[in-house]
Design an enzyme around this catalytic site. Structure first.
Site, PDB file in Angstrom:
ATOM      1  N   ASP A  11       0.864  -1.190   0.000  1.00 26.08           N
ATOM      2  CA  ASP A  11       0.000   0.000   0.000  1.00 26.08           C
ATOM      3  C   ASP A  11       0.895   1.233   0.000  1.00 26.08           C
ATOM      4  O   ASP A  11       2.085   1.162   0.319  1.00 26.08           O
ATOM      5  CB  ASP A  11      -0.907   0.012   1.244  1.00 26.08           C
ATOM      6  CG  ASP A  11      -1.787   1.259   1.298  1.00 26.08           C
ATOM      7  OD1 ASP A  11      -2.429   1.581   0.274  1.00 26.08           O
ATOM      8  OD2 ASP A  11      -1.840   1.932   2.346  1.00 26.08           O
ATOM      9  N   SER A  12       0.298   2.370  -0.287  1.00 26.85           N
ATOM     10  CA  SER A  12       1.056   3.623  -0.274  1.00 26.85           C
ATOM     11  C   SER A  12       1.425   4.039   1.151  1.00 26.85           C
ATOM     12  O   SER A  12       2.238   4.933   1.339  1.00 26.85           O
ATOM     13  CB  SER A  12       0.231   4.724  -0.931  1.00 26.85           C
ATOM     14  OG  SER A  12      -0.977   4.881  -0.223  1.00 26.85           O
ATOM     15  N   CYS A  74      -4.317  -1.405  -2.075  1.00 26.02           N
ATOM     16  CA  CYS A  74      -4.417   0.038  -2.325  1.00 26.02           C
ATOM     17  C   CYS A  74      -5.279   0.190  -3.582  1.00 26.02           C
ATOM     18  O   CYS A  74      -4.970  -0.403  -4.620  1.00 26.02           O
ATOM     19  CB  CYS A  74      -3.014   0.594  -2.567  1.00 26.02           C
ATOM     20  SG  CYS A  74      -2.979   2.319  -3.084  1.00 26.02           S
ATOM     21  N   GLU A 153      -2.926   9.124   7.823  1.00 26.67           N
ATOM     22  CA  GLU A 153      -1.464   8.954   7.890  1.00 26.67           C
ATOM     23  C   GLU A 153      -0.853   9.733   9.053  1.00 26.67           C
ATOM     24  O   GLU A 153       0.191   9.367   9.568  1.00 26.67           O
ATOM     25  CB  GLU A 153      -0.817   9.405   6.567  1.00 26.67           C
ATOM     26  CG  GLU A 153      -1.019   8.421   5.407  1.00 26.67           C
ATOM     27  CD  GLU A 153      -0.213   7.132   5.513  1.00 26.67           C
ATOM     28  OE1 GLU A 153       0.891   7.138   6.078  1.00 26.67           O
ATOM     29  OE2 GLU A 153      -0.715   6.087   5.025  1.00 26.67           O
ATOM     30  N   CYS A 185     -10.992   3.188  -0.773  1.00 24.72           N
ATOM     31  CA  CYS A 185      -9.611   3.523  -0.409  1.00 24.72           C
ATOM     32  C   CYS A 185      -9.343   2.770   0.882  1.00 24.72           C
ATOM     33  O   CYS A 185     -10.164   2.817   1.812  1.00 24.72           O
ATOM     34  CB  CYS A 185      -9.468   5.026  -0.192  1.00 24.72           C
ATOM     35  SG  CYS A 185      -7.842   5.483   0.475  1.00 24.72           S
ATOM     36  N   HIS A 187      -7.480   3.322   3.223  1.00 25.92           N
ATOM     37  CA  HIS A 187      -7.305   4.159   4.418  1.00 25.92           C
ATOM     38  C   HIS A 187      -8.648   4.458   5.103  1.00 25.92           C
ATOM     39  O   HIS A 187      -8.683   4.757   6.289  1.00 25.92           O
ATOM     40  CB  HIS A 187      -6.655   5.494   4.061  1.00 25.92           C
ATOM     41  CG  HIS A 187      -5.166   5.433   3.849  1.00 25.92           C
ATOM     42  ND1 HIS A 187      -4.594   4.803   2.776  1.00 25.92           N
ATOM     43  CD2 HIS A 187      -4.143   5.941   4.577  1.00 25.92           C
ATOM     44  CE1 HIS A 187      -3.265   4.926   2.848  1.00 25.92           C
ATOM     45  NE2 HIS A 187      -2.972   5.617   3.932  1.00 25.92           N
TER      46      HIS A 187
HETATM   47  N1  DGL Z   1      -4.752   3.490   0.472  1.00 25.24           N
HETATM   48  C1  DGL Z   1      -4.895   4.043  -0.794  1.00 25.24           C
HETATM   49  C2  DGL Z   1      -6.014   3.575  -1.634  1.00 25.24           C
HETATM   50  O1  DGL Z   1      -6.624   2.594  -1.314  1.00 25.24           O
HETATM   51  C3  DGL Z   1      -4.122   5.168  -1.290  1.00 25.24           C
HETATM   52  C4  DGL Z   1      -4.064   6.409  -0.486  1.00 25.24           C
HETATM   53  C5  DGL Z   1      -3.138   7.343  -1.176  1.00 25.24           C
HETATM   54  O2  DGL Z   1      -1.960   7.040  -1.195  1.00 25.24           O
HETATM   55  O3  DGL Z   1      -3.592   8.359  -1.732  1.00 25.24           O
HETATM   56  O4  DGL Z   1      -6.308   4.183  -2.640  1.00 25.24           O
END
Ligand code: DGL
Length: 271
Positions: A11-12, A74, A153, A185, A187
Site C-alpha cells: 500500500d502507499s 491500495c 497517515e 480507499c 485508508h
Molecule cells: N490506500 C490508498 C487507496 O486505497 C491510497 C491512499 C493514497 O496514497 O492516496 O487508494
C-alpha cells in the site's frame, strides 16, 4: 499440500493495514509481509505512470522475499497497475476493486451506490466500469475525498478535525439517496465510524479491502497453497515502511492489536 511462504501486501502507507487486520482474522495461519510506501504517500494525486512505477518497486521488494501471492491493498495502485503486474508475475495477484464491487452489488436494494476514493481512483473510473459492466441499471455517484488520507497517515483519525472534514466532504453524497457506499480507499475504514455517522445508519458501508481477503482465502484453496496451522509465536508478520517506523508502529499497534510488531524502515529507491 501446505505452503508456508508469506503473502505480500502493498500500500502507499498504513491504509493496507485495514486489509491485514481482516487477513489476521480470516487467515490466522498465514505468514504476512507488508510494505507501506509512507514516505511517498499519498499516491492519490500522483500521475498514473508514477503510481505504476512505485507499485512495481514495492512488488519487486517483496518478490525477492519469495512471497506466494501479492495483494495490492491500495485502490489507487489497483486502478492503474493491477493488470500489468498480474500479467507479469508468476504468482496470483489480487487487487481490491473487484471484491468491493461484488460486495456492493450484493448489498444494495435500491441500486443506488456511492463510491468514495482518492483522486486517482475516482479519475480512473475503475469502480464505475466494473459496476456498470455487471449491473448496467445501477445509479452511481462517485466522489474523490483527497483530505481523508492525510488525516489517517498523521494518526488524527479520532480527532474532531477528522469529524469536521468528513462531514463537510460527504455532504454532496447525502442528497443522492444511496443505500450502499463503497469505501474505495484502504485508508478509509479507519474513519469508518465517522463516515457511518455522517451518512446515516441506513447506508451500508462496503470495505473493499476486507472483502478482498475472502477472495485471497478462496485463491489459497484453489491453488492449494494455504499454510498449515501454526502456533502464533511461529508466525511471521513483518512490516516495512519507507517512512517513520515509529509512526507506522503506533498506528499498526492501535489498529491491529498484535502483541509484538516488527516494523523496519526501508528504502525502495534501488528496487
Ligand atoms: N490506500 C490508498 C487507496 O486505497 C491510497 C491512499 C493514497 O496514497 O492516496 O487508494
Amino acid at each position: 499440500m501446505h505452503n508456508k511462504q508469506p503473502i505480500g501486501f502493498i500500500d502507499s502507507g498504513v491504509g493496507g493495514l485495514t486489509v491485514v487486520k481482516e487477513a489476521l482474522k480470516q487467515l490466522p495461519n498465514e505468514n504476512i509481509l507488508y510494505v507501506g510506501d509512507t514516505a511517498r504517500c499519498p499516491y492519490g494525486p500522483r500521475p498514473a505512470a508514477q503510481v505504476i512505477e512505485y507499485t512495481w518497486q514495492m512488488t519487486r521488494y517483496l518478490m525477492k522475499k519469495d512471497i506466494k501471492m501479492l495483494v495490492i491493498a491500495c485502490n489507487t495502485a489497483t486502478a492503474v497497475a493491477l493488470e500489468e503486474i498480474k500479467a507479469a508475475l508468476p504468482i496470483p495477484v489480487v487487487g481490491v476493486i473487484l471484491p468491493g464491487t461484488r460486495a456492493a452489488l450484493k448489498a444494495t436494494k435500491n441500486n443506488r451506490i456511492g463510491i468514495i476514493g482518492t483522486i486517482g481512483t475516482i479519475k480512473s473510473g475503475s469502480y464505475e466500469e466494473a459496476l456498470t459492466q455487471k449491473a448496467p441499471n445501477t445509479t452511481l455517484s462517485s466522489l474523490a475525498c483527497p483530505r481523508f488520507v492525510p488525516i489517517v497517515e498523521s494518526n488524527e483519525y479520532h480527532s474532531s478535525v477528522a469529524k469536521k472534514i468528513v462531514a463537510e466532504t460527504l455532504q454532496p453524497l447525502k442528497l443522492k439517496q444511496l443505500d450502499t457506499l463503497i469505501l474505495g480507499c484502504t485508508h478509509y475504514p479507519l474513519l469508518r465510524p465517522i463516515i457511518q455517522n455522517v451518512m446515516g445508519h441506513s447506508v451500508t458501508l462496503i470495505d473493499s479491502g476486507a472483502e478482498t481477503v475472502g477472495e485471497v482465502s478462496m485463491l489459497l484453496d484453489y491453488f492449494a497453497i494455504a499454510n498449515a496451522p501454526q502456533a502464533s509465536n511461529q508466525k511471521t508478520c513483518e512490516f516495512y515502511t519507507t517512512g517513520s517506523a515509529n509512526m507506522f508502529e503506533e498506528i499498526a499497534n492501535s489498529w491491529l492489536n498484535l502483541t509484538k510488531i516488527s516494523v523496519t524502515h526501508i528504502d525502495l529507491g534501488a528496487c
